[in-house]
Design an enzyme around this catalytic site. Structure first.
Site, mmCIF file in Angstrom:
data_model
loop_
_atom_site.group_PDB
_atom_site.id
_atom_site.type_symbol
_atom_site.label_atom_id
_atom_site.label_comp_id
_atom_site.label_asym_id
_atom_site.label_seq_id
_atom_site.Cartn_x
_atom_site.Cartn_y
_atom_site.Cartn_z
ATOM 1 N N GLY A 9 60.171 62.792 45.147
ATOM 2 C CA GLY A 9 58.712 62.753 45.039
ATOM 3 C C GLY A 9 58.220 61.429 44.508
ATOM 4 O O GLY A 9 58.992 60.596 44.023
ATOM 5 N N GLY B 274 55.266 56.702 38.855
ATOM 6 C CA GLY B 274 56.653 56.473 39.212
ATOM 7 C C GLY B 274 57.145 57.339 40.347
ATOM 8 O O GLY B 274 56.464 58.251 40.808
ATOM 9 N N ASP C 40 46.241 64.239 32.460
ATOM 10 C CA ASP C 40 46.251 64.299 33.919
ATOM 11 C C ASP C 40 46.694 65.681 34.411
ATOM 12 O O ASP C 40 47.554 65.805 35.285
ATOM 13 C CB ASP C 40 47.165 63.212 34.487
ATOM 14 C CG ASP C 40 46.849 62.882 35.949
ATOM 15 O OD1 ASP C 40 45.741 63.230 36.411
ATOM 16 O OD2 ASP C 40 47.702 62.287 36.615
#
Length: 657
Positions: A21, A26, A137
Site C-alpha cells: 500500500g 509513506g 488523520d
C-alpha cells in the site's frame, strides 16, 4: 535504500517482502523479521518527505511514545528503523483490510454495525488522548480490521498511522501548514492550521456519517479547499435516521470544539445507542449534492478562544489564517501543504498622497542646500579614501600577485579514514582550489562524506559557491541528517579502495592576502567539518565513515549448544551506542545494511573468530557462529572493516533444558 524492492534489508532486523500500500507519508511493505518467525507491516517514509526536518525529527523524538502506545484497538508500533535517508515504522500486520475496503464492497452499513465499529475507534482515541497523542488523520483508510468483516463481529477495529501524530503535552505545538484529508478536516484546522484532540472527534464523526450514508457530509463538486471550507461554513445534510442518533452524530460534528464530547464520552454514547437500532436497515447510498445550508455568520466562527475547553490543550492557540489556502482538486488522500504567508496590503491612495506631501515639504530651500553640501563632503571622503589606499597599494599588490598554498591533515579515524587537505590561491583567476584526499586502510570505504567550506572572510556570513570535481556535491541537508552545519556540503558516490586513496576537488571565487591567511582559513574549514561530524548531541546515523567511533559486539549472556549464536554489531556514535540501528546481525538474511557497506565493504569485511577453545564453530565465510559444546564462559573476537580487535561480552553455552 534508494528504491525499495522485495528482498531488500530494512535495517539489520527486517527484510522487505511485498509492497502492500501507499499513503501520503509513506509506502507500506510487508516485512519479515530476521530474528524471529514473524511478519510485520513497515511504513517507509517517502523520499520527498525524508528531507522534511519536522517529520523526521518528530518520528525520532516520539519513538518511545509511539512504541508505548498500546491498546487493543491501536495497531502496535514495534520498532523504528533509521538508516541513512531511510526511516520506517515497523508495526503489527493487520490482514482484514480497511474500513475503506468495507465501504467499497458493502456500501452504507446498518446503523448498529456502524455504531459498533466507530465506538472502537473512539476507544483507541481515548487511550491516545490520555497519553496526550492526537491522531490528526482519522479516516476509513486508517482504520483496519483484524479479520474480514462479517455482521456481528466485535473487537475487530485497529486504528493505524499514529506515526504522523503530534504529542501535545509539555509545550506548545503549532503547525505552519495543514495536515489531514480535506473530507475529514475539523473546522479549526481550516481556520487555525492546527489540530487538537477535539479535531479527532470531528474526523471520527465524519467517518460515522460515511459509514451510515456511503459518503462524507461535505462531499461535492469543487477543489479540495472548497470541500474543506464547507466544514467551516456549511451544515451537514441531515440523514434519515432516528433523532437521538442524529443528535449524537451532530455533537461529533459541532463547529465549536467545546461542543464536542471527549473520545471516552463518544464511545459510551454509541454503545448506549447501538442496542436500540439493531433492527434498523442500512440507508440507501446518499447522492452527492452541492446544495449545502450555510451556518449563520461564518466569518465570525472559530476564533482562538474556542480552544479553551477541557479536551483541547489551552497551549494550542494560533491566529486565524488571514487567507484561504489554495489546495487543488478534492482528494480522499492525506494532504500536507503549507499555509499561505500573511500578505501585507498595498498602501491606499490616501496613504500615497500623504507620503508624497511629506516628501514635498522636505524639499525646502534649506534642505536642498544641506543636501548639496552633503554630496560635496561625501565626494571628498571617497576621493580621499581612493588616494589613501592607492598610495599604499604596493604591498597589497605584491601579496595578491603571488600564488600561495597551504596544507592540513586530520588524525586517522577509527574507520581507517585519513583526510589530507591542500589549498591553493590563484591571483589571476581569484579562486581557491581545495584538494581533499581521502585514504583508506584495511577496508574499502564508501558512501556520503561531509565537508565544510566556509567563507574566507571571517566577518562574512555568505557561503562561497563551490564547484566540485571527482564527486557530486550538494548543500548539506541538515533536515534529513540531523546534523547542523554552516556552509556544509554533502559529497555523493565516493569510493576508496582498501589501502588506497581518492581525491576530490573544490574550487570557488575568493581572495586571501597571504599564505598565513590561507592556512588559517584551511584550519577553520577542517575544524568546522570535525565539529559538525563529532557533535555529541546528535544521534544521526549520517556519514558513518567519518562519524563511527566504535562497534560493540553483543551476544546473549547464555545460549544453547547446537544452535546458531545470535550476534549483533552495535554502532557507537559520538552520541553513544545505537541499539535501535544495528550495523549487522548474525545469522544474517537479506542484503547488508548501507552502513556496513560504507564502513566495511559489506559482509566481506565482517569476520568472527573463536576464543572459546573449540566450544563454537565458525562458518567458512566467518559470518555465522554455532554453539557446539557446554562452556561456562566464552568470548568471540570480531573484525569489521578497520575495527580489527573487537571482542564480545562473555557468554555461557548450556544444554537444552
Amino acid at each position: 535504500m534508494s528504491t525499495p524492492q522485495a528482498g531488500n534489508a530494512l535495517g539489520a532486523s527486517y527484510r522487505l517482502v511485498e509492497h502492500i500500500g501507499s499513503g501520503a507519508v509513506g509506502d507500506v511493505w510487508l516485512a519479515e523479521s530476521t530474528r524471529e518467525d514473524k511478519t510485520f507491516a513497515a511504513k517507509l517514509l517517502k523520499s520527498e518527505h525524508a528531507h522534511d526536518a519536522d517529520l523526521v525529527e518528530r518520528f525520532i523524538r516520539e519513538r518511545s511514545v509511539l512504541i508505548g502506545l498500546r491498546h487493543p484497538h491501536i495497531v502496535a508500533v514495534r520498532d523504528l528503523v533509521v538508516e541513512g535517508t531511510t526511516l520506517a515504522i515497523v508495526m503489527d500486520y493487520i490482514p482484514g483490510g480497511t474500513l475503506r475496503d468495507l465501504l467499497a464492497s458493502h456500501g452504507p452499513l446498518p446503523a448498529a454495525e456502524a455504531l459498533m465499529l466507530t465506538a472502537q475507534v473512539f476507544d483507541a482515541l481515548a487511550e491516545a488522548h490520555r497519553q496526550q497523542v492526537t491522531h490528526r488523520d482519522i479516516k476509513p483508510d486508517n482504520v483496519l480490521l483484524s479479520q474480514p468483516w462479517e455482521p456481528g463481529h466485535t473487537d475487530t477495529v485497529q486504528v493505524t498511522d499514529f506515526g504522523i501524530a503530534s504529542v501535545v503535552s509539555a509545550r506548545r505545538r503549532q503547525t505552519s501548514g495543514m495536515l489531514g484529508t480535506p473530507q475529514y478536516m475539523a473546522p479549526e484546522i481550516i481556520s487555525h492550521g492546527h489540530a487538537t484532540s477535539a479535531a479527532d472527534i470531528y474526523s471520527t464523526g465524519v467517518l460515522l456519517y460515511e459509514l451510515l450514508a456511503g459518503r462524507t457530509p461535505f462531499d461535492g463538486p469543487g477543489t479540495d479547499f472548497t470541500v474543506a471550507y464547507r466544514h467551516v461554513t456549511a451544515l451537514p445534510p441531515e440523514l434519515e435516521i432516528p433523532r437521538e442518533l442524529w443528535r449524537a452524530l451532530n455533537d461529533f460534528l459541532a463547529k465549536d470544539p467545546r461542543d464536542r464530547p471527549t473520545a471516552a464520552e463518544a464511545a459510551a454514547t454509541l454503545r448506549r445507542l447501538e442496542p436500540k437500532y439493531r433492527d434498523l436497515p442500512p440507508l440507501p447510498p446518499a447522492d452527492t449534492t452541492d446544495d449545502f445550508a450555510e451556518i449563520e455568520r461564518p466569518q465570525t466562527m472559530l476564533r482562538s478562544e474556542l480552544l479553551h475547553e477541557t479536551n483541547v490543550s489551552p497551549e494550542m492557540e494560533s491566529p486565524v489564517a488571514e487567507q484561504t489556502p489554495e489546495l487543488g482538486s478534492a482528494p480522499q488522500h492525506t494532504v500536507l501543504r503549507p499555509m499561505p504567508a500573511h500578505h501585507v496590503p498595498e498602501p491606499s491612495e490616501d496613504e500615497d498622497t500623504e507620503v508624497s506631501d511629506e516628501q514635498l515639504t522636505w524639499f525646502t530651500k534649506k534642505n536642498i542646500l544641506l543636501g548639496i553640501a552633503g554630496i560635496i563632503l561625501l565626494a571628498a571622503v571617497v576621493f580621499g579614501a581612493i588616494w589613501l589606499f592607492t598610495g599604499d597599494a604596493s604591498e597589497a599588490d605584491d601579496a595578491s600577485d603571488n600564488e600561495v598554498e597551504a596544507s592540513q591533515q586530520d588524525q586517522p579515524l577509527p574507520t581507517g579514514l585519513s583526510v589530507e587537505r591542500r589549498a591553493s590561491f590563484d591571483p589571476e583567476t581569484e579562486r581557491i582550489t581545495l584538494e581533499i584526499t581521502y585514504a583508506a586502510q584495511h577496508a574499502p570505504l564508501s558512501g556520503q562524506f561531509f565537508e565544510s567550506i566556509p567563507a574566507t572572510d571571517p566577518e562574512s556570513s555568505a557561503c562561497p559557491p563551490v564547484t566540485w570535481e571527482g564527486t557530486t556535491g550538494r548543500q548539506h541537508p541538515s533536515s534529513s541528517t540531523g546534523l547542523s552545519a554552516d556552509c556544509g556540503w554533502q559529497l555523493e558516490g565516493i569510493e576508496i579502495p582498501a589501502n588506497d586513496q581518492t581525491t576530490v576537488t573544490a574550487s570557488f571565487p575568493a581572495s586571501v592576502t597571504d599564505q598565513e591567511a590561507l592556512s588559517a582559513w584551511l584550519d577553520d574549514a577542517a575544524t568546522a567539518t570535525t565539529t559538525t561530524l563529532q557533535d555529541p548531541d546528535s544521534s544521526s546515523t549520517a556519514y558513518p565513515v567519518q562519524r563511527l567511533q566504535d562497534i560493540r559486539v553483543e551476544t546473549p549472556s547464555r545460549t544453547v549448544s547446537q544452535t546458531p549464536l545470535p550476534i549483533t554489531l552495535v554502532p557507537v556514535w559520538p552520541s553513544g551506542e545505537d541499539e535501535m540501528n544495528p550495523l549487522y546481525q548474525s545469522p544474517s538474511s537479506g542484503s547488508p545494511s548501507q552502513m556496513l557497506q560504507d564502513v566495511a565493504g559489506g559482509e566481506d569485511g565482517v569476520r568472527f573468530s573463536d576464543s572459546c577453545a573449540g566450544a563454537v564453530a565458525i562458518s567458512s565465510d566467518g559470518l555465522t557462529v554455532t554453539a557446539l559444546s557446554v562452556a561456562p564462559e566464552c568470548q568471540l573476537h570480531a573484525s569489521v572493516g578497520n575495527f580489527t580487535s573487537l571482542q564480545s561480552s562473555p557468554f555461557s553455552i548450556t544444554t537444552r533444558d
